[in-house]
Design a protein around this motif. Structure first.
Motif, PDB file in Angstrom:
ATOM      1  N   LEU A 188       0.806  -1.223   0.000  1.00  0.00           N
ATOM      2  CA  LEU A 188       0.000   0.000   0.000  1.00  0.00           C
ATOM      3  C   LEU A 188       0.833   1.263   0.000  1.00  0.00           C
ATOM      4  CD1 LEU A 188      -2.757  -0.805   2.678  1.00  0.00           C
ATOM      5  CD2 LEU A 188      -2.912  -0.950   0.193  1.00  0.00           C
ATOM      6  N   VAL A 189       0.362   2.232  -0.775  1.00  0.00           N
ATOM      7  CA  VAL A 189       0.857   3.606  -0.677  1.00  0.00           C
ATOM      8  C   VAL A 189      -0.363   4.467  -0.387  1.00  0.00           C
ATOM      9  CG1 VAL A 189       1.873   5.535  -1.953  1.00  0.00           C
ATOM     10  CG2 VAL A 189       2.769   3.230  -2.278  1.00  0.00           C
ATOM     11  N   VAL A 190      -0.250   5.377   0.561  1.00  0.00           N
ATOM     12  CA  VAL A 190      -1.382   6.255   0.858  1.00  0.00           C
ATOM     13  C   VAL A 190      -0.983   7.702   0.621  1.00  0.00           C
ATOM     14  CG1 VAL A 190      -2.625   4.733   2.442  1.00  0.00           C
ATOM     15  CG2 VAL A 190      -0.812   6.174   3.338  1.00  0.00           C
ATOM     16  N   SER A 191      -1.887   8.452   0.017  1.00  0.00           N
ATOM     17  CA  SER A 191      -1.610   9.844  -0.294  1.00  0.00           C
ATOM     18  C   SER A 191      -2.884  10.655  -0.110  1.00  0.00           C
ATOM     19  CB  SER A 191      -1.112   9.950  -1.742  1.00  0.00           C
ATOM     20  OG  SER A 191      -0.778  11.288  -2.031  1.00  0.00           O
ATOM     21  N   SER A 192      -2.821  11.625   0.773  1.00  0.00           N
ATOM     22  CA  SER A 192      -4.017  12.430   1.056  1.00  0.00           C
ATOM     23  C   SER A 192      -3.580  13.824   1.479  1.00  0.00           C
ATOM     24  CB  SER A 192      -4.804  11.789   2.202  1.00  0.00           C
ATOM     25  OG  SER A 192      -4.051  11.839   3.400  1.00  0.00           O
ATOM     26  N   PRO A 193      -4.498  14.806   1.430  1.00  0.00           N
ATOM     27  CA  PRO A 193      -4.183  16.069   2.080  1.00  0.00           C
ATOM     28  C   PRO A 193      -3.878  15.788   3.554  1.00  0.00           C
ATOM     29  CG  PRO A 193      -6.201  16.246   0.767  1.00  0.00           C
ATOM     30  CD  PRO A 193      -5.831  14.792   0.802  1.00  0.00           C
ATOM     31  N   PRO A 194      -2.968  16.566   4.174  1.00  0.00           N
ATOM     32  CA  PRO A 194      -2.538  16.258   5.551  1.00  0.00           C
ATOM     33  C   PRO A 194      -3.705  16.134   6.536  1.00  0.00           C
ATOM     34  CG  PRO A 194      -1.223  18.039   4.631  1.00  0.00           C
ATOM     35  CD  PRO A 194      -2.264  17.727   3.617  1.00  0.00           C
ATOM     36  N   SER A 195      -4.769  16.886   6.326  1.00  0.00           N
ATOM     37  CA  SER A 195      -5.892  16.834   7.278  1.00  0.00           C
ATOM     38  C   SER A 195      -6.816  15.644   7.017  1.00  0.00           C
ATOM     39  CB  SER A 195      -6.699  18.126   7.188  1.00  0.00           C
ATOM     40  OG  SER A 195      -7.204  18.292   5.877  1.00  0.00           O
ATOM     41  N   LEU A 196      -6.548  14.874   5.963  1.00  0.00           N
ATOM     42  CA  LEU A 196      -7.467  13.785   5.593  1.00  0.00           C
ATOM     43  C   LEU A 196      -6.757  12.436   5.534  1.00  0.00           C
ATOM     44  CD1 LEU A 196      -9.518  15.628   2.796  1.00  0.00           C
ATOM     45  CD2 LEU A 196     -10.138  15.298   5.200  1.00  0.00           C
ATOM     46  N   ARG A 197      -5.825  12.253   6.495  1.00  0.00           N
ATOM     47  CA  ARG A 197      -5.085  10.987   6.546  1.00  0.00           C
ATOM     48  C   ARG A 197      -5.966   9.866   7.094  1.00  0.00           C
ATOM     49  NH1 ARG A 197      -0.289  12.032  10.145  1.00  0.00           N
ATOM     50  NH2 ARG A 197       0.597  10.129   9.245  1.00  0.00           N
ATOM     51  N   LEU A 198      -5.533   8.639   6.887  1.00  0.00           N
ATOM     52  CA  LEU A 198      -6.280   7.482   7.406  1.00  0.00           C
ATOM     53  C   LEU A 198      -6.514   7.636   8.914  1.00  0.00           C
ATOM     54  CD1 LEU A 198      -4.584   4.259   5.947  1.00  0.00           C
ATOM     55  CD2 LEU A 198      -6.941   5.008   5.516  1.00  0.00           C
ATOM     56  N   PRO A 199      -7.699   7.302   9.405  1.00  0.00           N
ATOM     57  CA  PRO A 199      -7.949   7.357  10.843  1.00  0.00           C
ATOM     58  C   PRO A 199      -7.009   6.406  11.597  1.00  0.00           C
ATOM     59  CG  PRO A 199      -9.993   6.948   9.635  1.00  0.00           C
ATOM     60  CD  PRO A 199      -8.878   6.851   8.649  1.00  0.00           C
ATOM     61  N   VAL A 200      -6.701   6.785  12.830  1.00  0.00           N
ATOM     62  CA  VAL A 200      -5.753   6.004  13.635  1.00  0.00           C
ATOM     63  C   VAL A 200      -6.175   4.544  13.754  1.00  0.00           C
ATOM     64  CG1 VAL A 200      -4.726   5.802  15.940  1.00  0.00           C
ATOM     65  CG2 VAL A 200      -5.106   8.052  14.933  1.00  0.00           C
TER      66      VAL A 200
END
Ligand code: NCD
Length: 310
Positions: free
Chosen positions: A184-196
């Motif tokens: 997996l690679v994840v890419s999002s705006p900093p405020s919309l990262r995967l929930p903990v």
């Protein structure tokens, strides 16, 4: 243990073997889903759809799936015309309607609503999206699309791009991809990262996961680019939304740097994060993915209601 009579509330309710069984059955359903053959597996069965949030694909593909198997559906498509408007609780609504049909498909704005419904229901409950929680049947479709494009899921390099915080489809999908041994690679705006809690689930599996600020940095090593829209309806205020709106976009110049095999998936609806010019590119697989909602949901319904898919 077989899927007959079981709820599907989270993708975590399914083992890898369960998912493989559904994907195999979905493949066998293709000629029926396309209307080339007729199937009567669910003759006499009734599916109750209770949708408390907007939907196009999910609701219509469930209804189509049921009809293609000879069954019937009854649908609440607009909760404002039901007794919910009079103040009836979800518990009571579900307790009553679960006596009518043979299974319930629920979409609801609150995370955990499907689990609550399952406690009230005498029949299997399928979660068709619970707020920012999960959307497990979309994940089955996403996996079917990957399987169709690559013949496998293990080892695929999947980049999840977009609103990973509020997007329920990625919460289910990331967990399933970890189960199947994708990278997996994840890419999002900093405020919309995967929930903990999602991130913790992933870390526990030992899945390889890399976070990158710009999708451009991963495009050359990506097999599947899974794009999601910013879930505007989940934001507290418009200013918060305005900060991130339009912050990423998949277009032809980006894809010019992609390997030939890369496929672009999106659960849809899109609202500008994939340019329309991409539709004609050989990378675009999102409309095919949306069609796969029919055979995949046929497989799930057949296994849940009849205990078999052929
Ligand atoms: C998704 C949803 O409802 O979570 N739609 C769908 O079911 N295909 C994605 C979205 O709304 O962004």
């Amino acid at each position: 243990m077989g899927l007959k009579g079981r709820d599907l509330l989270s993708i975590r309710d399914l083992s890898k073997e369960d998912i493989e069984e559904i994907l195999k059955a979905a493949h066998r359903m293709l000629p029926y889903a396309e209307g080339k053959k007729v199937n009567h597996l669910l003759d006499g069965k009734i599916l109750t759809l209770a949708f408390f949030e907007p939907s196009t694909r999910t609701r219509l593909s469930f209804e189509t799936a049921m009809a293609r198997l000879g069954g019937t559906s009854v649908t609440i498509a607009d909760a404002s015309v039901t007794s919910v408007k009079k103040g009836e609780t979800l518990h009571d609504t579900v307790r009553v309607i679960s006596q009518y049909g043979d299974a319930i498909v629920l979409r609801h704005p609150n995370e955990g609503a499907a689990r609550l419904a399952a406690r009230a229901s005498a029949k299997p409950v399928i979660n068709a999206g619970d707020g920012t929680g999960e959307h497990p049947t979309q994940t089955l479709i996403d996996l079917a699309a990957m399987q169709e494009a690559f013949g496998k899921i293990a080892g695929l390099r999947v980049t999840l791009l977009g609103d990973l915080k509020y997007g329920r489809t990625v919460h289910s999908l990331a967990r399933a991809l970890a189960l199947f041994g994708a990278r997996l690679v994840v890419s999002s705006p900093p405020s919309l990262r995967l929930p903990v809690e999602v991130r913790e689930d992933l870390d526990r599996t030992g899945v390889e996961i890399r976070e990158i600020p710009k999708v451009e940095d991963a495009i050359q090593e990506t097999d599947v680019l899974y794009v999601t829209r910013i879930q505007r309806e989940r934001f507290g205020d418009d200013a918060e939304y305005a900060e991130v709106a339009g912050s990423y976009r998949v277009d032809l110049p980006l894809l010019a740097r992609a390997p030939e095999r890369l496929v672009v998936l999106h659960p849809l609806p899109r609202i500008g994060e994939i340019g329309p010019a991409v539709d004609d590119s050989p990378h675009a697989a999102y409309f095919r993915q949306a069609f796969l909602g029919v055979p995949v949901r046929m497989a799930l319904l057949a296994l849940t209601l009849a205990g078999r898919a052929s």
